[in-house]
Design a protein around this motif. Structure first.
Motif, short mmCIF file in Angstrom:
data_model
loop_
_atom_site.label_atom_id
_atom_site.label_comp_id
_atom_site.label_asym_id
_atom_site.label_seq_id
_atom_site.Cartn_x
_atom_site.Cartn_y
_atom_site.Cartn_z
N ALA A 184 25.64 67.76 44.83
CA ALA A 184 25.77 69.10 45.40
C ALA A 184 26.71 69.09 46.59
O ALA A 184 27.36 70.08 46.91
N SER A 185 26.81 67.98 47.31
CA SER A 185 27.68 67.87 48.47
C SER A 185 28.31 66.49 48.50
O SER A 185 27.69 65.49 48.14
N GLN A 186 29.58 66.44 48.93
CA GLN A 186 30.27 65.16 49.04
C GLN A 186 30.08 64.52 50.42
O GLN A 186 30.57 63.42 50.65
N THR A 187 29.40 65.21 51.31
CA THR A 187 29.17 64.65 52.65
C THR A 187 28.33 63.38 52.57
O THR A 187 28.65 62.36 53.21
N GLN A 191 29.31 59.45 53.59
CA GLN A 191 28.55 58.57 54.48
C GLN A 191 28.22 57.25 53.80
O GLN A 191 28.34 56.18 54.40
N HIS A 192 27.79 57.31 52.54
CA HIS A 192 27.47 56.08 51.82
C HIS A 192 28.70 55.19 51.68
O HIS A 192 28.63 53.97 51.89
N THR A 195 29.72 53.50 54.95
CA THR A 195 28.83 52.38 55.26
C THR A 195 29.18 51.18 54.39
O THR A 195 29.23 50.04 54.87
N TYR A 196 29.48 51.42 53.14
CA TYR A 196 29.82 50.31 52.24
C TYR A 196 31.13 49.66 52.67
O TYR A 196 31.24 48.43 52.69
N LEU A 197 32.13 50.46 52.98
CA LEU A 197 33.42 49.91 53.40
C LEU A 197 33.29 49.10 54.68
O LEU A 197 34.00 48.11 54.89
N ALA A 239 37.77 66.25 49.30
CA ALA A 239 36.66 67.12 48.89
C ALA A 239 35.92 67.69 50.08
O ALA A 239 35.36 68.78 50.01
N ASN A 240 35.93 66.95 51.21
CA ASN A 240 35.28 67.42 52.44
C ASN A 240 36.28 68.05 53.42
O ASN A 240 35.95 68.21 54.61
#
Length: 931
Positions: A184-187, A191-192, A195-197, A239-240
């Motif tokens: 529903a949201s790319q926000t 964030q995920h 954090t992974y990067l 997208a954001n």
């Protein structure tokens, strides 16, 4: 299927066995656990390919669920045994399982609530959809598979979660995977990924210009880093609406070199320009609507719309877009701007602000509003046509010429007759399907009411990415060995110390020649090895599950003439085996079993032991009565890899059958079309035919297995082509009947009538086909349709359909069985044919009894006018009154019509693996030179 029935399915013995399979994984040794994980993965893949989403989801869930632990064992339990099986899997298995899981979730969500309810149950569908839309699928992957450490997630899993990496933004919207398309949201996704990067090992590798990759793993890591950045910069951030931050992030990256930075800047500018054009177009459309609408006084007290857009919704031109770039900037300007800000932390800006456009009061309902809407639409149409003509004055001329040509074409009598025939045929098909919810089946025991809805199976397209991934792997020889052993143990008392032993086909010279005969591997040997080389052997140790392949040793003389052969190390990489030795080591390998206590039983095939080994084998305990039949029974149902091979063979045959249709106008002899078919197969990589093809024209088509293929085509109406390619020892078997030049490349009236009747017979059989159905029922249904059609045409007379069926009159025109099993042989193993059956309608059935799920069958009804078969019925006093010879005389030249497709039997229906053209209009169009 209702929600209640789906919930009931979860509690079935199958589901309980799936759950017990998952719970047993935790206590297995690591090597056996990896093997069981592969088995579960392949089983889940098979269910997915068959679109059995409920069982696929239940099966793969066993790998993602930690086994239940008894309370009194918690202290002594090994820590790894408390984890889900996926947490301790190898990297390759882990990636495969997660990729299948994500693909499965995406497919289930795409079904929508209604189809999802039927597939997995509405409650399950909602839970799966919620996991994707709120982003909790990411947390599930991290916690279950990687111990809660986000940086440990495999990069390939991240790619599958977030979607395909495409440079075109609009294309990516249509091909994105789970989280990019369902969230529903790319926000949250941003964030995920951030954090992974920040925590993964990929983010700590130096730039390519500072460190030269030393091996393939370094190159793979470099590619992974760049793809992750592409995903983050070109998908998530746009997208954001964080365009400036994306540019600054590119410039500050330590991973990208200057060339990559420039490419990323250009791609980002291209995306911004495309987005700007879309926004501007929407803004212009809204402005035009406001200007052309009926003017109304503005009411400052009008309440705004009840719906307010959330931050996650896109702006389509209502908001201010001045800060978005309207065209791509010059790359030098982009780099200079970015370098100036490189030493400061990038700041994020959200671009859009609400516009000042006042809300409109809706127009009054009624005739005035509808008239105004029609006027506006007509005005826009005229305006658009005027603009188009001003830019291209020849457009009107082309349009007028098109109308004139259309009128001329419609004025031709043959065109009008063809249109009437097509529309009449379509209406007849609709009329015939009315009331097909309840049908009656005539059997030897009487009339049986069949209450299921008779509708053709409709299948969604296969996930071709998963299909290609299956064929990239190894042929599942060890799975087949385990399947055969399980069958033997279920039927007989087989010791776990036993050994399976098979010999492959030998290379044999032609008589009085030094040339070798064409080689064809023994199918039972290939089924347990996946090896198509001559002069090979195999052993499978039941107790250790070790599969050993023996190949001929290296011969220097042979290398001179034939080149370097496959060596044992290469064979281990190529085949699904545990070890590979040379045949010179085979006597020693077999002799060791003499000294084991107790002696193992050697299961082998009768007469399939070479003379050189006969003395060694004779000293062992052997059984030659069980293995052959066990392999034959196991071959009836196919796994995912075998289905993929059969589907690929069908794809090659489809191209070849289409090439034959295109070649018909220039062909002069049956052998011309046979040559076209074989050439097309070889060009597609299939050097072997599944069987000797049948290319019978005119009355030759009435011979079921016509072999000559050398007659002239002149003056003949139709040609029957029964031919199929073989791919990696797996067959296709496809038959099509097409019009020849004698009919101007189109069916004449009699041929068309018979062709449509055979199509109706096949569709009636398809409507009943599903796992567990008795094959005799389908065959009888095809005869029922044949009798009704021949009565309608006047060929049959003087009897009711029931009477004609009792007299078996239709066997004169449909003398063979409806189909057979298909696999490594065209007429594959299994079926239980009874050629001594006194009932001539069922005597030649190659399948008797119930058809199991996962089997592949041919469905090939036909109607033939063979004088040798029909004329005895015309001379018999009992049967000749049922056939009108005067009407029959018009159909001898039709010869025969057969239509054959290869079909995978599923739990609730079927999947047609054959896509070769068979519609009348489609075939005639291809013959005439159309696509």
């Amino acid at each position: 299927m209702s929600v209640t029935s789906i919930d009931t399915v979860i509690a079935t013995p199958l589901s309980r066995s799936i759950q017990s399979l998952g719970s047993s994984l935790g206590s297995l040794p690591l090597r056996h656990k990896s093997s069981r994980i592969r088995e579960v993965y392949k089983q889940a893949s098979t269910y997915f390919l068959q679109r059995d989403f409920a069982d696929a989801y239940a099966t793969i869930e066993t790998l993602l669920t930690a086994p239940e632990q008894p309370e009194d064992d918690i202290i002594t339990q090994n820590e790894t045994e408390k984890l889900a099986p996926i947490a301790t899997a190898s990297r390759s298995s882990r990636i495969k399982v997660w990729s299948l899981y994500v693909t499965l979730l995406n497919a289930i969500i795409d079904l929508g609530p209604e189809e999802g309810k039927s597939a997995v149950g509405i409650r399950q569908w909602r839970e799966i959809a919620a996991k994707a839309r709120d982003g909790s699928i990411w947390d599930e992957v991290v916690q279950i598979g990687y111990g809660g450490i986000e940086g440990n997630v495999d990069a390939d899993v991240v790619f599958n979660l977030y979607g395909s990496l495409l440079r075109d933004f609009r294309a990516s919207l249509s091909r994105a995977n789970l989280l990019l398309s369902q969230s529903a949201s790319q926000t949250t996704n941003q964030q995920h990924l951030e954090t992974y990067l920040a925590t993964s090992d990929l983010s700590r590798t130096p730039r390519p210009d500072q460190h030269r990759p030393s091996d393939t793993s370094d190159l793979r890591d470099l590619a992974s880093r760049i793809k992750l950045l592409e995903l983050y910069i070109l998908h998530i951030l746009p997208a954001n609406e964080e365009w400036d931050y994306a540019k600054d992030f590119i410039q500050m990256s330590d991973i990208l070199d200057d060339d990559h930075k420039e490419a990323f800047h250009q791609a980002l500018d291209g995306l911004a320009a495309a987005r700007s054009q879309i926004d501007q177009q929407h803004e212009e459309d809204i402005t035009n609507d406001l200007q052309t609408a009926e003017p109304k006084p503005v009411d400052n007290h009008v309440q705004p719309s009840m719906h307010r857009r959330t931050n996650s919704e896109h702006d389509y031109g209502i908001e201010d877009v001045k800060e978005l770039p309207t065209k791509a900037k010059d790359p030098d300007d982009v780099r200079s701007t970015s370098r100036a800000n490189a030493k400061t932390k990038p700041q994020r800006n959200v671009k859009h602000t609400p516009s000042k456009v006042s809300p409109r009061k809706p127009a009054n309902d009624g005739i005035i509003r509808r008239s105004m809407a029609f006027f506006v639409a007509f005005q826009n149409l005229v305006s658009n046509m005027t603009q188009a003509l001003s830019k291209n004055p020849l457009a009107m001329l082309r349009f007028v010429l098109f109308l004139a040509a259309l009128l001329v074409a419609l004025s031709r009598r043959d065109v009008k007759e063809r249109i009437e025939r097509i529309t009449k045929g379509g209406w007849d098909k609709i009329r015939r399907t009315v009331g097909m919810g309840v049908k009656y089946c005539h059997t030897q025991r009487g009339v049986v009411r069949i209450s299921r809805q008779i509708t053709p199976s409709r299948r969604r397209p296969l996930d071709m990415e998963l299909q290609d991934r299956i064929l990239e792997g190894k042929y599942p020889a060890k799975d087949h060995c385990a399947k055969v052993v399980a069958y033997l143990k279920s039927k007989h008392r087989v010791s776990s110390d036993s050994i399976l032993y098979l010999e492959g086909q030998k290379s044999i010279l032609l008589e009085d020649s030094d040339e070798a005969q064409p080689f064809r591997q023994r199918r039972s040997f290939f089924y347990l090895s996946g090896c198509a080389l001559p002069d090979c052997h195999l052993t499978y140790n039941i107790s250790t599950a070790i599969l050993t392949l023996f190949i001929p040793p290296l011969s220097p003389d042979s290398v001179i003439w034939s080149g370097l052969p496959l060596l044992p190390p290469d064979a281990v990489k190529k085949y699904d085996i545990d070890a590979c030795l040379t045949t010179s080591e085979l006597p020693t390998h077999l002799s060791q079993f003499q000294y084991q206590d107790p002696k193992p039983t050697l299961y082998l095939k009768t007469g399939a032991v070479t003379a050189e080994l006969s003395s060694i084998v004779a000293a062992l305990s052997t059984d030659s009565s069980l293995l052959h039949s066990a392999i034959d029974e196991c071959r009836v149902t196919k796994d995912a890899y075998e289905i993929a091979l059969l589907r690929h063979a069908n794809a090659i045959s489809t191209r070849a059958h289409t090439a034959v249709l295109r070649a018909i106008p220039a062909a002069r002899n049956e052998q011309d079309l046979e040559a076209v078919f074989i050439a097309s197969c070889i060009a597609s990589g299939a050097k072997h035919q599944a069987y000797h093809g049948i290319f019978g024209s005119g009355e030759n088509a009435a011979t079921l297995h016509y072999q000559h293929n050398d007659q002239a085509l002149a003056g003949r109406k139709n040609i029957l082509v029964d031919a199929g390619a073989e791919w990696n020892c797996y067959c296709s078997d496809v038959t099509r009947t097409a019009p020849l030049g004698g009919g101007g490349g189109t069916f004449d009236a009699e041929s068309r009538q018979i062709y449509e009747l055979v199509m109706e017979m096949q569709e009636a059989a398809f409507a009943l086909l599903k796992a567990g159905v008795e094959w005799e029922t389908l065959h009888l249904r095809a005869h029922e349709v044949a009798v009704a059609g021949l009565l309608r045409l006047g060929i049959l007379r003087n009897g009711t359909p029931e009477e004609l069926l009792r007299e078996r009159i239709s066997v004169a025109f449909f003398p063979h069985g409806l189909g057979h099993y298909l696999g490594m042989d065209t007429h594959d193993t299994g079926g239980g044919a009874d050629y001594a059956d006194r009932d001539r309608m069922f005597r030649y059935l190659r399948i008797r009894g119930r058809v199991p799920e996962g089997s592949v069958v041919t469905v090939e009804p036909g109607v033939y006018f063979c004088r040798f078969i029909v004329e005895p019925y015309l001379k018999d006093e009992r049967t000749k009154r049922f056939i009108d010879e005067r009407v029959l005389e018009r159909y001898w030249d039709v010869g025969g019509v057969r239509i054959e497709d290869d079909v995978l039997v599923t739990k609730d229906g079927y999947e047609n693996l054959t896509t070769a053209p068979k519609g009348i209009e489609e075939m005639e169009r291809i013959i005439a030179g159309g696509e």
